[in-house]
Design a protein around this motif. Structure first.
Motif, PDB file in Angstrom:
ATOM      1  N   PHE A 149       0.844  -1.185   0.000  1.00 13.33           N
ATOM      2  CA  PHE A 149       0.000   0.000   0.000  1.00 13.33           C
ATOM      3  C   PHE A 149       0.883   1.241   0.000  1.00 13.33           C
ATOM      4  CE2 PHE A 149      -2.446  -3.409   1.874  1.00 13.33           C
ATOM      5  CZ  PHE A 149      -3.680  -3.286   1.268  1.00 13.33           C
ATOM      6  N   ASP A 150       0.372   2.317  -0.586  1.00 12.42           N
ATOM      7  CA  ASP A 150       1.169   3.528  -0.759  1.00 12.42           C
ATOM      8  C   ASP A 150       1.129   4.467   0.431  1.00 12.42           C
ATOM      9  OD1 ASP A 150       1.994   2.732  -3.270  1.00 12.42           O
ATOM     10  OD2 ASP A 150       0.296   3.686  -4.279  1.00 12.42           O
ATOM     11  N   GLY A 151       0.204   4.264   1.364  1.00 13.22           N
ATOM     12  CA  GLY A 151       0.161   5.138   2.526  1.00 13.22           C
ATOM     13  C   GLY A 151      -1.089   4.931   3.354  1.00 13.22           C
ATOM     14  N   LEU A 152      -1.009   5.353   4.615  1.00 13.77           N
ATOM     15  CA  LEU A 152      -2.138   5.267   5.533  1.00 13.77           C
ATOM     16  C   LEU A 152      -2.044   6.430   6.504  1.00 13.77           C
ATOM     17  CD1 LEU A 152      -4.540   3.696   6.847  1.00 13.77           C
ATOM     18  CD2 LEU A 152      -2.827   2.510   8.244  1.00 13.77           C
ATOM     19  N   LYS A 153      -3.151   7.107   6.740  1.00 10.22           N
ATOM     20  CA  LYS A 153      -3.157   8.180   7.731  1.00 10.22           C
ATOM     21  C   LYS A 153      -4.535   8.290   8.362  1.00 10.22           C
ATOM     22  CE  LYS A 153      -4.090  11.958   4.447  1.00 10.22           C
ATOM     23  NZ  LYS A 153      -3.597  13.271   3.936  1.00 10.22           N
ATOM     24  N   SER A 154      -4.583   8.785   9.597  1.00  8.53           N
ATOM     25  CA  SER A 154      -5.846   8.926  10.304  1.00  8.53           C
ATOM     26  C   SER A 154      -5.672   9.824  11.511  1.00  8.53           C
ATOM     27  CB  SER A 154      -6.366   7.555  10.754  1.00  8.53           C
ATOM     28  OG  SER A 154      -7.589   7.674  11.465  1.00  8.53           O
ATOM     29  N   ASP A 155      -6.733  10.529  11.878  1.00  9.13           N
ATOM     30  CA  ASP A 155      -6.825  11.194  13.172  1.00  9.13           C
ATOM     31  C   ASP A 155      -7.570  10.242  14.108  1.00  9.13           C
ATOM     32  OD1 ASP A 155      -5.646  13.557  12.185  1.00  9.13           O
ATOM     33  OD2 ASP A 155      -7.591  14.209  11.412  1.00  9.13           O
ATOM     34  N   PHE A 156      -7.275  10.313  15.405  1.00  9.95           N
ATOM     35  CA  PHE A 156      -7.947   9.421  16.333  1.00  9.95           C
ATOM     36  C   PHE A 156      -8.131  10.107  17.674  1.00  9.95           C
ATOM     37  CE2 PHE A 156      -3.382   8.526  16.581  1.00  9.95           C
ATOM     38  CZ  PHE A 156      -3.136   8.627  17.940  1.00  9.95           C
ATOM     39  N   SER A 157      -9.055   9.577  18.475  1.00 16.83           N
ATOM     40  CA  SER A 157      -9.256  10.091  19.824  1.00 16.83           C
ATOM     41  C   SER A 157      -9.840   8.981  20.695  1.00 16.83           C
ATOM     42  CB  SER A 157     -10.196  11.310  19.821  1.00 16.83           C
ATOM     43  OG  SER A 157     -11.489  10.951  19.387  1.00 16.83           O
ATOM     44  N   LEU A 158      -9.696   9.170  21.997  1.00 18.36           N
ATOM     45  CA  LEU A 158     -10.213   8.217  22.978  1.00 18.36           C
ATOM     46  C   LEU A 158     -10.682   8.995  24.184  1.00 18.36           C
ATOM     47  CD1 LEU A 158     -10.590   5.425  24.360  1.00 18.36           C
ATOM     48  CD2 LEU A 158      -8.172   5.542  24.992  1.00 18.36           C
ATOM     49  N   SER A 159     -11.903   8.693  24.650  1.00 18.46           N
ATOM     50  CA  SER A 159     -12.439   9.341  25.834  1.00 18.46           C
ATOM     51  C   SER A 159     -13.542   8.472  26.425  1.00 18.46           C
ATOM     52  CB  SER A 159     -12.995  10.733  25.491  1.00 18.46           C
ATOM     53  OG  SER A 159     -13.512  11.369  26.644  1.00 18.46           O
ATOM     54  N   ASP A 160     -13.458   8.176  27.710  1.00 19.73           N
ATOM     55  CA  ASP A 160     -14.482   7.389  28.409  1.00 19.73           C
ATOM     56  C   ASP A 160     -14.779   6.067  27.714  1.00 19.73           C
ATOM     57  OD1 ASP A 160     -14.840   9.389  30.366  1.00 19.73           O
ATOM     58  OD2 ASP A 160     -16.213  10.483  29.059  1.00 19.73           O
ATOM     59  N   GLY A 161     -13.749   5.422  27.224  1.00 19.92           N
ATOM     60  CA  GLY A 161     -13.950   4.138  26.567  1.00 19.92           C
ATOM     61  C   GLY A 161     -14.502   4.231  25.163  1.00 19.92           C
ATOM     62  N   LYS A 162     -14.559   5.440  24.606  1.00 20.29           N
ATOM     63  CA  LYS A 162     -15.065   5.629  23.243  1.00 20.29           C
ATOM     64  C   LYS A 162     -13.883   5.872  22.308  1.00 20.29           C
ATOM     65  CE  LYS A 162     -19.419   7.767  24.756  1.00 20.29           C
ATOM     66  NZ  LYS A 162     -19.138   7.826  26.197  1.00 20.29           N
ATOM     67  N   TYR A 163     -13.731   5.000  21.329  1.00 21.83           N
ATOM     68  CA  TYR A 163     -12.651   5.111  20.348  1.00 21.83           C
ATOM     69  C   TYR A 163     -13.194   5.738  19.062  1.00 21.83           C
ATOM     70  CZ  TYR A 163      -9.721   1.851  23.052  1.00 21.83           C
ATOM     71  OH  TYR A 163      -8.963   1.244  24.016  1.00 21.83           O
ATOM     72  N   TYR A 164     -12.433   6.675  18.516  1.00 23.88           N
ATOM     73  CA  TYR A 164     -12.794   7.295  17.241  1.00 23.88           C
ATOM     74  C   TYR A 164     -11.606   7.210  16.280  1.00 23.88           C
ATOM     75  CZ  TYR A 164     -16.490   9.743  19.923  1.00 23.88           C
ATOM     76  OH  TYR A 164     -17.550  10.069  20.729  1.00 23.88           O
ATOM     77  N   LEU A 165     -11.902   6.890  15.033  1.00 21.33           N
ATOM     78  CA  LEU A 165     -10.953   7.068  13.936  1.00 21.33           C
ATOM     79  C   LEU A 165     -11.631   7.994  12.942  1.00 21.33           C
ATOM     80  CD1 LEU A 165      -9.565   3.467  13.190  1.00 21.33           C
ATOM     81  CD2 LEU A 165      -8.392   5.337  14.352  1.00 21.33           C
ATOM     82  N   ARG A 166     -10.998   9.127  12.656  1.00 20.98           N
ATOM     83  CA  ARG A 166     -11.610  10.102  11.748  1.00 20.98           C
ATOM     84  C   ARG A 166     -10.692  10.346  10.561  1.00 20.98           C
ATOM     85  NH1 ARG A 166     -13.173  12.520  16.773  1.00 20.98           N
ATOM     86  NH2 ARG A 166     -11.231  13.710  16.817  1.00 20.98           N
ATOM     87  N   ASN A 167     -11.326  10.478   9.398  1.00 17.88           N
ATOM     88  CA  ASN A 167     -10.588  10.786   8.161  1.00 17.88           C
ATOM     89  C   ASN A 167      -9.492   9.758   7.886  1.00 17.88           C
ATOM     90  OD1 ASN A 167     -12.112  13.207   7.915  1.00 17.88           O
ATOM     91  ND2 ASN A 167     -10.712  14.195   9.354  1.00 17.88           N
ATOM     92  N   LEU A 168      -9.789   8.506   8.158  1.00 20.14           N
ATOM     93  CA  LEU A 168      -8.839   7.441   7.841  1.00 20.14           C
ATOM     94  C   LEU A 168      -8.762   7.299   6.325  1.00 20.14           C
ATOM     95  CD1 LEU A 168      -8.487   4.018   9.572  1.00 20.14           C
ATOM     96  CD2 LEU A 168      -8.560   4.134   7.095  1.00 20.14           C
ATOM     97  N   ARG A 169      -7.550   7.269   5.784  1.00 26.71           N
ATOM     98  CA  ARG A 169      -7.361   7.182   4.334  1.00 26.71           C
ATOM     99  C   ARG A 169      -6.253   6.184   4.028  1.00 26.71           C
ATOM    100  NH1 ARG A 169      -8.809  10.426  -0.010  1.00 26.71           N
ATOM    101  NH2 ARG A 169      -7.518  10.189  -1.869  1.00 26.71           N
TER     102      ARG A 169
ATOM    103  N   SER B  73      -7.999   4.489  -3.656  1.00 29.88           N
ATOM    104  CA  SER B  73      -7.934   4.818  -2.239  1.00 29.88           C
ATOM    105  C   SER B  73      -9.204   4.358  -1.531  1.00 29.88           C
ATOM    106  CB  SER B  73      -7.755   6.331  -2.044  1.00 29.88           C
ATOM    107  OG  SER B  73      -8.875   7.030  -2.577  1.00 29.88           O
ATOM    108  N   ALA B  74      -9.132   4.331  -0.209  1.00 27.92           N
ATOM    109  CA  ALA B  74     -10.287   4.024   0.629  1.00 27.92           C
ATOM    110  C   ALA B  74     -10.308   5.021   1.779  1.00 27.92           C
ATOM    111  CB  ALA B  74     -10.210   2.595   1.161  1.00 27.92           C
ATOM    112  N   MET B  75     -11.511   5.419   2.203  1.00 28.36           N
ATOM    113  CA  MET B  75     -11.676   6.371   3.289  1.00 28.36           C
ATOM    114  C   MET B  75     -12.704   5.832   4.274  1.00 28.36           C
ATOM    115  SD  MET B  75     -11.751   9.663   0.775  1.00 28.36           S
ATOM    116  CE  MET B  75     -12.470   8.605  -0.486  1.00 28.36           C
ATOM    117  N   ALA B  76     -12.551   6.186   5.563  1.00 29.43           N
ATOM    118  CA  ALA B  76     -13.485   5.668   6.556  1.00 29.43           C
ATOM    119  C   ALA B  76     -13.499   6.549   7.796  1.00 29.43           C
ATOM    120  CB  ALA B  76     -13.118   4.241   6.948  1.00 29.43           C
ATOM    121  N   ASN B  77     -14.618   6.500   8.505  1.00 25.30           N
ATOM    122  CA  ASN B  77     -14.766   7.037   9.852  1.00 25.30           C
ATOM    123  C   ASN B  77     -15.306   5.900  10.714  1.00 25.30           C
ATOM    124  OD1 ASN B  77     -14.111   9.926   9.506  1.00 25.30           O
ATOM    125  ND2 ASN B  77     -15.918   9.928   8.183  1.00 25.30           N
TER     126      ASN B  77
END
Length: 203
Positions: free
Chosen positions: A95-115, A122-126
């Motif tokens: 694969f040519d690359g992977l990037k994402s923003d992430f956060s964690l709070s009170d047991g809640k996991y987030y992945l935002r703008n995963l590419r 390409s593929a994108m996901a939240n």
């Protein structure tokens, strides 16, 4: 010789938490393998060290909960960060690359703008996972040769189905998927969305 890891923390003795920041360009894979060798980590090969930036707060008065039913722990932390890497390979696919923003709070996991970048597109996901409530949700758009994900599917029947498809430079692939479930296991998910395939071969 394999990058830098810079960590800063601040703890006031009267507080039950520590604030911290971390920036890393270190070969994290080699570091983790040296501490706890794992075959699954060895399946991924990074052509250059990933870039990781995290800032957050670790709470000493909260327990670290490990659940046998979940692949993720409930960390006593609130944090935000970003991850990016250039070319990497796994299970014979590059694969040519992977990037994402992430956060964690009170047991809640987030992945935002995963590419995820691949030579064919390409593929994108939240992604959102509320661990205490067992609530998993995601939205994704896939615009590359779906054969690239074949080695990562757990079921042979699914891998066999994807191997019947052939795509080339003239092909156009679009999958829009929204899904939800109670865990990270695909068998618990309900999914829906449009599929648009053009100029491709089947069997």
């Amino acid at each position: 010789a394999k990058g830098d890891l810079r960590l800063r923390g601040e703890w006031l003795h009267a507080n039950t938490y520590v604030d911290f920041e971390m920036d890393s360009s270190i070969d994290a894979q080699s570091l983790v393998q040296s501490i706890d060798p794992s075959p699954s980590i060895g399946e991924v090969v990074f052509f250059s060290p990933p870039q990781i930036a995290i800032e957050g707060r670790w709470h000493f008065d909260r327990p670290l909960e490990l659940s046998p039913a979940s692949a993720l722990p409930q960390l006593p932390a609130d944090l935000i960060g970003s991850f990016s890497c250039e070319k990497f390979g796994s299970k014979g696919e590059v694969f040519d690359g992977l990037k994402s923003d992430f956060s964690l709070s009170d047991g809640k996991y987030y992945l935002r703008n995963l590419r995820l970048e691949h030579k064919s597109g390409s593929a994108m996901a939240n992604v959102f996972y509320d661990l205490p409530k067992e609530d998993f949700r995601f939205e994704a758009e896939i615009k590359f040769d779906v054969g690239a994900v074949t080695p990562f599917l757990p079921k042979e029947s699914s891998r066999k189905f994807l191997r019947r498809w052939q795509f080339d430079e003239e092909s156009n692939v679009y999958l829009g998927i929204s899904g939800s479930g109670t865990s990270l296991k695909p068998s618990t998910w309900t999914m829906s969305g449009p599929i648009d395939l053009r100029n491709c071969r089947y069997n």
